[in-house]
Design an enzyme around this catalytic site. Structure first.
Site, PDB file in Angstrom:
ATOM      1  N   GLU A  69       0.887  -1.177   0.000  1.00 27.97           N
ATOM      2  CA  GLU A  69       0.000   0.000   0.000  1.00 27.97           C
ATOM      3  C   GLU A  69       0.912   1.211   0.000  1.00 27.97           C
ATOM      4  O   GLU A  69       1.776   1.352   0.861  1.00 27.97           O
ATOM      5  CB  GLU A  69      -0.913  -0.028   1.237  1.00 27.97           C
ATOM      6  CG  GLU A  69      -2.033   1.013   1.182  1.00 27.97           C
ATOM      7  CD  GLU A  69      -1.690   2.269   1.950  1.00 27.97           C
ATOM      8  OE1 GLU A  69      -1.527   3.321   1.278  1.00 27.97           O
ATOM      9  OE2 GLU A  69      -1.585   2.220   3.170  1.00 27.97           O
ATOM     10  N   CYS A 118      -1.986   8.496   4.109  1.00 30.13           N
ATOM     11  CA  CYS A 118      -2.031   8.216   2.673  1.00 30.13           C
ATOM     12  C   CYS A 118      -3.433   8.430   2.125  1.00 30.13           C
ATOM     13  O   CYS A 118      -3.616   8.540   0.917  1.00 30.13           O
ATOM     14  CB  CYS A 118      -1.545   6.800   2.382  1.00 30.13           C
ATOM     15  SG  CYS A 118      -2.140   5.573   3.535  1.00 30.13           S
TER      16      CYS A 118
END
Length: 542
Positions: free
Chosen positions: A293, A327
């Site tokens: 990720e 993020c």
């Protein structure tokens, strides 16, 4: 010997404490924070259950008090990494053969320890060295990490109970074997829970792991190792290594027993790691699993007639909680021109009430960015915005690093849909807004889909169900986590499995059964109770 079919307790999401002023939890967390602040630590490597202190160390300082020294952490030498790998492999067989319910018990106990006696310590550590305010630390290092451990144990049970059908006289079985070799977990600074989950998820499924946490998260990583030790994790199952990231990684991914990468971090680093693994593919016993990720350039889109208060609140929380160092943080917004006047007034007035400072003061909504390099990057970006003819700063744009690395919440208005802050991930408290003509709302959705290389999170605001459905379909590939009338942050384990595609990662959804499936190699077993005694089938008869 197992004489029972075990059932993991049904998990529920850990209740989030409010830390309201003068509450017991607020008093306890501040007391713990001050104790840690006044203490010094020497953080070791963890190899084969032993604390290994090396003669090469680095200092640890809080981002909001960068002159204060909290202690040091050890740096691994090449032989330390080799020993970590070998002790992992030596621990592999016994751990893989440990009954699944016993492995689950380790992490269920770890969750209970974090929920109870370790809650304030791990939260205070995250506040101190990752500069998170009380609430952000609570939802991360306590609640989300507890949820990862509890829910993953239940997901493991569900995986193991998924068995094939069997014909008469046959028993078909599926075994979910751990991968051969060892896993390499590379974890980020911004979420203590992510760091704990990336090493724990493969281990829960019977794997062993070398864990390299971010240097900026090593303080709370040390507490995670302490918790796992107290929970009964056997020696060598997780070995923690810190030091030169490139040298450690080169040594690990060149090992023939390397079997998987569990990564959260920058897109550039992940792509480089993938390339390294590909270059070494002929050296491995198996094809390594690669789960990552990475970055995001997360969007908020509003349709005309959206509530200003609802939209404005989502933008502020989505963009500025934890200084935009998520993020999933909202960093680009597409707003109809008809809403801008009122939205600008709302944002300006609300942001001016935001307090910026260290997390030791619970009233500070925004704290410091993680380190000097991040601060410098954000300052350079702000100055580039000020010098640009295509953008202006509506509020914020100020900064100060005399005590800590503080960047004030900043809202930018641009006339260029491809402006640098609309495309590039910044990882800081900077939100850029682009205005579109109300009648061109469909074209604005095309801009969202085409502007950024990332596809992690995004949110839309609308009332009309046709509009919602159109936008959801149009942006199908633009975000792995999609929010309707909410900010694009705050995924909850078991509710919104997290991950994105494109340059945002492999979308293997942390906090779900899908991620755990990446760490097993199924074996199908067919047992025939009464085997045939002749090769001749009935159709062969004359």
């Amino acid at each position: 010997m197992s004489n029972s079919i075990y059932t993991i307790p049904t998990p529920v999401n850990e209740p989030i404490k409010s830390y309201a002023k003068n509450s017991i939890e607020c008093q306890e967390i501040l007391k713990t924070y001050n104790i840690l602040l006044a203490s010094t630590v020497e953080i070791p490597l963890y190899i084969n259950g032993e604390k290994v202190y090396t003669n090469r160390t680095k200092k640890i300082s809080p981002p909001h008090l960068h002159q204060h020294i909290l202690g040091t952490y050890s740096l691994a030498k090449e032989e330390d990494v080799s020993i970590a790998i070998e002790t992992c492999l030596a621990a592999k067989t016994q751990w893989a053969n440990t009954p699944w319910q016993e492995r689950a018990a380790v992490f269920l106990k770890a969750a209970a320890l974090i929920s109870g006696p370790y809650r304030y310590k791990i939260n205070a550590a995250t506040m101190l060295c990752q500069s998170k305010n009380i609430f952000q630390a609570e939802i991360d290092s306590a609640c989300e990490l507890i949820d990862f451990f509890n829910f993953n144990a239940k997901f493991m049970e569900q995986i193991y109970t998924n068995q094939p059908i069997s014909s008469s006289g046959i028993w078909n079985q599926t075994e979910y074997r751990p991968l051969e070799g060892f896993i390499y977990a590379v974890t980020p600074f911004n979420f203590t829970a992510i760091a704990g989950n990336l090493c724990a998820a493969p281990v829960l499924m019977g794997n062993v792991c070398v864990w390299k946490p971010s240097d900026s998260q090593i303080y709370s990583a040390n507490i995670i190792m302490e918790v796992l030790e107290q929970a009964g994790l056997p020696k060598g199952v997780i070995n923690l290594i810190t030091g030169d990231a490139e040298k450690i990684t080169n040594q690990i991914v060149s090992h023939p027993e390397f079997s998987g990468l569990h990564f959260t971090g920058s897109t550039q680093v992940f792509k480089k790691l993938w390339q390294q693994i590909g270059n070494n593919i002929h050296n491995y016993k198996n094809y390594p699993r690669i789960v990552g990720e990475t970055g995001g350039k997360d969007f908020v889109w509003a349709y005309p007639e959206t509530s200003i208060e609802t939209l404005g609140t989502a933008l502020i929380r989505g963009a500025f909680e934890y200084q935009g160092q998520k993020c999933s943080a909202a960093s680009r917004a597409y707003i109809p021109k008809s809403l801008w006047k009122d939205l600008k007034l709302f944002l300006t007035s609300e942001i001016k009430t935001i307090k910026v400072g260290g997390p030791q003061d619970p009233s500070n909504f925004v704290n410091a960015v993680i380190h000097k390099a991040s601060y410098n990057k954000l300052v350079d970006t702000i100055e580039a915005i000020k010098a640009s003819k295509n953008a202006e700063i509506i509020v914020g744009g100020t900064y100060n690093d005399s005590v800590g690395y503080f960047i004030d919440p900043t809202v930018v208005l641009t006339t260029d849909s491809n402006f640098i802050t609309m495309e590039n991930e910044l990882f800081g408290p900077i939100l850029t807004i682009y205005l579109y003509e109300d009648q061109n709302w469909k074209q604005s959705l095309d801009l969202i889909d085409q502007t950024s290389e990332y596809a992690l999170t995004g949110s839309i605001f609308a009332k009309d169900r046709y509009i919602i459905e159109y936008a959801k379909n149009k942006l199908e590939n633009a975000a792995g986590n999609f929010y309707i009338n909410d900010k694009p942050t705050g995924a909850v384990v078991g509710q919104q499995p997290f991950g994105g595609a494109r340059s945002s990662g492999t979308n293997d959804k942390a906090g779900s059964i899908y991620n755990l499936l990446r760490w097993v190699s199924p074996r199908t077993v067919k047992e025939t109770f009464v085997p045939p005694t002749s090769y001749k089938y009935p159709f062969l008869e004359a």
